[in-house]
Design an enzyme around this catalytic site. Structure first.
Site, mmCIF file in Angstrom:
data_model
loop_
_atom_site.group_PDB
_atom_site.id
_atom_site.type_symbol
_atom_site.label_atom_id
_atom_site.label_comp_id
_atom_site.label_asym_id
_atom_site.label_seq_id
_atom_site.Cartn_x
_atom_site.Cartn_y
_atom_site.Cartn_z
ATOM 1 N N GLY A 156 -20.113 3.275 -23.658
ATOM 2 C CA GLY A 156 -20.762 4.560 -23.660
ATOM 3 C C GLY A 156 -19.791 5.835 -24.192
ATOM 4 N N ARG A 212 -22.525 -0.625 -28.146
ATOM 5 C CA ARG A 212 -22.042 -1.710 -27.415
ATOM 6 C C ARG A 212 -22.242 -2.896 -28.053
ATOM 7 N NH1 ARG A 212 -21.565 0.368 -22.163
ATOM 8 N NH2 ARG A 212 -22.705 2.324 -21.463
ATOM 9 N N ASP A 230 -14.482 -1.699 -19.737
ATOM 10 C CA ASP A 230 -14.204 -3.131 -19.432
ATOM 11 C C ASP A 230 -14.635 -3.897 -20.587
ATOM 12 O OD1 ASP A 230 -16.605 -2.366 -18.590
ATOM 13 O OD2 ASP A 230 -16.649 -3.338 -16.968
ATOM 14 N N ASP A 258 -16.347 6.329 -15.336
ATOM 15 C CA ASP A 258 -16.460 5.867 -14.006
ATOM 16 C C ASP A 258 -15.445 5.699 -13.063
ATOM 17 O OD1 ASP A 258 -19.359 5.706 -14.153
ATOM 18 O OD2 ASP A 258 -19.393 3.672 -14.824
ATOM 19 N N ASP A 311 -13.311 3.204 -13.263
ATOM 20 C CA ASP A 311 -13.352 1.730 -12.481
ATOM 21 C C ASP A 311 -12.656 0.860 -13.160
ATOM 22 O OD1 ASP A 311 -15.055 1.533 -14.610
ATOM 23 O OD2 ASP A 311 -16.619 0.745 -13.471
ATOM 24 N N ARG A 320 -21.852 2.598 -11.780
ATOM 25 C CA ARG A 320 -22.709 1.251 -11.693
ATOM 26 C C ARG A 320 -22.006 0.526 -10.728
ATOM 27 N NH1 ARG A 320 -25.838 -1.767 -15.237
ATOM 28 N NH2 ARG A 320 -26.137 0.175 -16.250
HETATM 29 O O1 F6P Z 1 -20.203 2.967 -18.155
HETATM 30 C C1 F6P Z 1 -20.488 4.316 -17.741
HETATM 31 C C2 F6P Z 1 -21.858 4.641 -17.592
HETATM 32 O O2 F6P Z 1 -21.869 5.872 -17.238
HETATM 33 C C3 F6P Z 1 -22.322 3.951 -16.164
HETATM 34 O O3 F6P Z 1 -22.166 4.448 -14.953
HETATM 35 C C4 F6P Z 1 -23.911 3.793 -16.447
HETATM 36 O O4 F6P Z 1 -24.451 2.965 -15.701
HETATM 37 C C5 F6P Z 1 -23.902 3.474 -18.123
HETATM 38 O O5 F6P Z 1 -22.771 4.156 -18.577
HETATM 39 C C6 F6P Z 1 -25.027 4.161 -18.681
HETATM 40 O O6 F6P Z 1 -24.756 3.747 -20.183
HETATM 41 P P1 F6P Z 1 -25.710 3.710 -21.219
HETATM 42 O O7 F6P Z 1 -27.288 4.024 -20.749
HETATM 43 O O8 F6P Z 1 -25.227 4.562 -22.568
HETATM 44 O O9 F6P Z 1 -25.919 2.197 -21.542
#
Ligand code: F6P
Length: 343
Positions: free
Chosen positions: A11, A73, A105, A129, A131, A173
């Site tokens: 992201g 991704r 991650d 996040d 995390d 998440r």
């Molecule tokens: O990893 C960051 C984050 O903002 C999460 O909190 C969220 O669930 C996710 O990205 C959503 O991202 P996308 O819709 O771009 O996959």
């Protein structure tokens, strides 16, 4: 002269451009390195799609959100064209000596696998996040918290004027760092995070006590929060192209339940991608720049398989594998401290 490829994956996140600029400036000025920028994350690595990244290409980009390189991704092993052989072939073609992977991650897990397969790679941790276990803070988090806090402050105007309960849903998440920090900053009356299930009875008790004091309740909820009777985080939009549930909307589940049980008119706002967009905070620009400089130092020292990380106020080097497979959750005593002030 050593030539390295930089990619941003996962992201988008405020501060990515500061990392790119920090790496290029440190590399050119201190180490005599040169760089190429892979387009759209690992897709660029697999297909050898890269642009030259010299000093003039990164001029003034720290203050820009998103990533000038694009992101995705896409996994380096996910397509038949992927895998070590084709990546090595493309690296040779472009004269790339090693890769700097900036991501969360998933990106670090892929980087670690590339490393095991012999590709020289280092990592820079990124996520709004916050995390990732191996670092105290990631860049992007501070900006997201600022945006979420401002959103909550603004929502209180409507809450107070209409005497409504306002529910603000933010990202998170697996971990509730954004909700916790923005909720504390904005003085939310309840903060709901994935790490700490709260019953509807408890949530409604907090809301009612706020109303009984003559105030408008503000509830901050992370997208990954579940009520005790929910098996999984709320997702009504199905799966993304990588089979991850598309989260979002738990605020809309909570609002009618709060209204039904308390009689208080309740409204929701899902902040969504706004908290990931736009100008990075000064703090994130500084951390991104320091991480970028440290990444250039890492490759100069040939310390492949390492990731830069923040420990206290120091930028340190940790094994890439430390960042893989562990989510940095909000510690429950940390949450309990905030919870003592709810209601
Ligand atoms: O990893 C960051 C984050 O903002 C999460 O909190 C969220 O669930 C996710 O990205 C959503 O991202 P996308 O819709 O771009 O996959």
């Amino acid at each position: 002269m050593a030539h390295y490829g930089i990619l941003t994956s996962g992201g988008d996140c405020p501060g990515l451009n500061a990392v790119i600029r920090g790496t290029v400036l440190q590399g050119e000025t201190v180490h005599g390195q040169t760089f190429a920028g892979y387009r759209d994350g690992y897709r660029g690595l697999v297909y050898g799609d890269a642009i030259p990244l010299q000093r003039s290409a990164v001029r003034g980009i720290s203050q820009q959100g998103g990533t000038i390189l694009g992101t995705s991704r896409f996994g380096p092993y996910s397509e038949s064209d992927g895998g070590t052989e084709s990546i090595e072939r493309q690296m040779d073609r472009l004269g790339i000596d090693g890769v700097i992977a900036i991501g969360g991650d998933g990106t670090m897990a892929a980087a670690n696998r590339l490393l095991e397969d012999g590709i020289p790679v280092v990592g820079v941790p990124k996520t709004i996040d916050n995390d990732l276990e191996a670092t105290d803070y990631t860049f992007g988090f501070n900006t997201a918290v600022e945006i979420a806090t401002e959103a909550a402050d603004r929502l209180r105007t409507t809450g107070n004027s209409h005497k409504r309960c306002m529910v603000l849903e933010v990202m998170g998440r697996h971990a509730g760092w954004i909700a916790l920090h923005a909720g504390m900053a904005a003085g939310a009356h309840a903060i709901l995070i994935p790490e700490a299930p709260e019953s509807l009875v408890q949530i409604c008790a907090w809301v009612t006590s706020v109303r009984d004091r003559g105030r408008a309740p503000m509830v901050m909820v992370a997208e990954g929060f579940t009520l005790p009777d929910m098996e999984e985080a709320h997702s009504h939009r199905g799966l993304d192209e990588f089979d991850r549930p598309l989260l979002g909307g738990v605020a809309e589940v909570l609002a009618p339940l709060i209204t039904e049980r308390t009689g208080i008119e309740t409204r929701t706002t899902v902040l969504g991608y706004i908290q990931r967009g736009g100008v990075p905070s000064a703090w994130d620009r500084v951390l991104g720049t320091r991480f970028g400089q440290a990444a250039s130092d890492l490759v100069a020292d040939g310390e492949w398989g390492r990731m830069v990380a923040l420990r206290g106020t120091d930028v340190v080097r940790v094994p890439l594998s430390d960042a893989v497979g562990h989510t940095k959750k909000v510690p429950l005593d940390h949450y309990r401290g905030a919870r003592a002030l709810f209601g």
